[in-house]
Design a protein around this motif. Structure first.
Motif, PDB file in Angstrom:
ATOM      1  N   HIS A 116       0.859  -1.193   0.000  1.00 33.22           N
ATOM      2  CA  HIS A 116       0.000   0.000   0.000  1.00 33.22           C
ATOM      3  C   HIS A 116       0.897   1.246   0.000  1.00 33.22           C
ATOM      4  O   HIS A 116       1.045   1.914   1.034  1.00 33.22           O
ATOM      5  N   PRO A 117       1.506   1.549  -1.153  1.00 36.62           N
ATOM      6  CA  PRO A 117       2.478   2.646  -1.221  1.00 36.62           C
ATOM      7  C   PRO A 117       1.905   4.007  -0.850  1.00 36.62           C
ATOM      8  O   PRO A 117       2.657   4.907  -0.470  1.00 36.62           O
ATOM      9  N   GLU A 118       0.592   4.158  -0.928  1.00 39.62           N
ATOM     10  CA  GLU A 118       0.001   5.451  -0.571  1.00 39.62           C
ATOM     11  C   GLU A 118       0.229   5.772   0.906  1.00 39.62           C
ATOM     12  O   GLU A 118       0.314   6.941   1.283  1.00 39.62           O
ATOM     13  N   LEU A 119       0.361   4.744   1.744  1.00 39.60           N
ATOM     14  CA  LEU A 119       0.649   4.984   3.155  1.00 39.60           C
ATOM     15  C   LEU A 119       2.031   5.612   3.314  1.00 39.60           C
ATOM     16  O   LEU A 119       2.224   6.526   4.111  1.00 39.60           O
ATOM     17  N   GLY A 120       2.989   5.110   2.521  1.00 33.02           N
ATOM     18  CA  GLY A 120       4.327   5.684   2.543  1.00 33.02           C
ATOM     19  C   GLY A 120       4.344   7.118   2.052  1.00 33.02           C
ATOM     20  O   GLY A 120       5.057   7.963   2.611  1.00 33.02           O
ATOM     21  N   GLU A 121       3.558   7.408   1.036  1.00 30.28           N
ATOM     22  CA  GLU A 121       3.496   8.770   0.497  1.00 30.28           C
ATOM     23  C   GLU A 121       2.904   9.738   1.516  1.00 30.28           C
ATOM     24  O   GLU A 121       3.408  10.865   1.699  1.00 30.28           O
ATOM     25  N   ILE A 122       1.838   9.322   2.183  1.00 33.43           N
ATOM     26  CA  ILE A 122       1.213  10.172   3.205  1.00 33.43           C
ATOM     27  C   ILE A 122       2.219  10.475   4.316  1.00 33.43           C
ATOM     28  O   ILE A 122       2.401  11.627   4.723  1.00 33.43           O
ATOM     29  N   PHE A 123       2.904   9.420   4.794  1.00 31.72           N
ATOM     30  CA  PHE A 123       3.856   9.585   5.891  1.00 31.72           C
ATOM     31  C   PHE A 123       5.046  10.435   5.463  1.00 31.72           C
ATOM     32  O   PHE A 123       5.482  11.323   6.201  1.00 31.72           O
TER      33      PHE A 123
END
Length: 205
Positions: A116-123
């Motif tokens: 779930h790369p979007e979690l990394g982007e948000i963080f």
């Protein structure tokens, strides 16, 4: 999204419960059930707000990042005293980032980012990116030694902060709370500044 004060309170309780249940890495099929129980809501309410478990994770990461104060917001650059400013940056970073709550979130995001790369982007956008930029802005105002003037301020910021995080984060991820000792971190900050070749301003040639 919540539209009333009551709904907002329920929304926040769900996210707080999600943080407590998910960040301990017990990510199993009963996670949403435990979150519902802890928050005093139901699975149906959680799915109505967030769509699915991944939607809940996205909201939780964003919520935690929004609640986290910029660790460097109180640091003021002293142009003629680079050493004390760098120490202040390091101390603030260690206090605001190298603590159990933030590193638990970091560990969780890293573990989930491959699927779930979007979690990394948000963080990244709300955390490391913002902190590196804040440190670079402070450093750009300092009278640095000649060997550092040739290095972009953003890279000086990255090198310096990464000197503090490396083994601290890795050992925490592997060993837990026992590695977090404030006295040792204070010494680590000062040693990192010394390794950059930034001396006390009275000692500058």
């Amino acid at each position: 999204m919540p539209t009333t004060a009551k709904q907002q309170d329920r929304f926040n309780r769900i996210l707080a419960a999600a943080a407590q249940e998910l960040l301990d890495m017990r990510d199993d099929s009963t996670a949403v059930d435990r979150i519902a129980l802890r928050s005093g809501t139901s699975k149906a309410t959680i799915y109505r707000y967030f769509g699915d478990k991944v939607g809940l994770e996205r909201a939780m990461v964003g919520w935690l990042c929004e609640r986290a104060r910029d660790p460097l917001e109180g640091v003021v650059a002293k142009p003629s005293d680079a050493r004390s400013t760098m120490i202040a940056i390091g101390d603030a970073f260690a206090s605001g980032v190298l603590n159990r709550h933030v590193m638990d979130l970091h560990r969780y995001v890293v573990a989930r980012a491959s699927t779930h790369p979007e979690l990394g982007e948000i963080f990244w956008d709300a955390g490391p990116k913002r902190t590196y930029e804040a440190a670079a802005n402070l450093i750009s105002n300092l009278q640095l030694p000649d060997h550092l003037k040739a290095v972009p301020a953003r890279q000086v910021a990255e090198f310096f902060l990464n000197m503090l995080t490396g083994t601290t984060q890795l050992s925490y991820f592997c060993l837990g709370d026992d590695v977090l000792h404030s006295d040792e971190m204070a010494e680590r900050v000062r040693n990192a500044v010394t390794m950059l070749g930034i001396r006390d301003h009275q000692d500058q040639a």
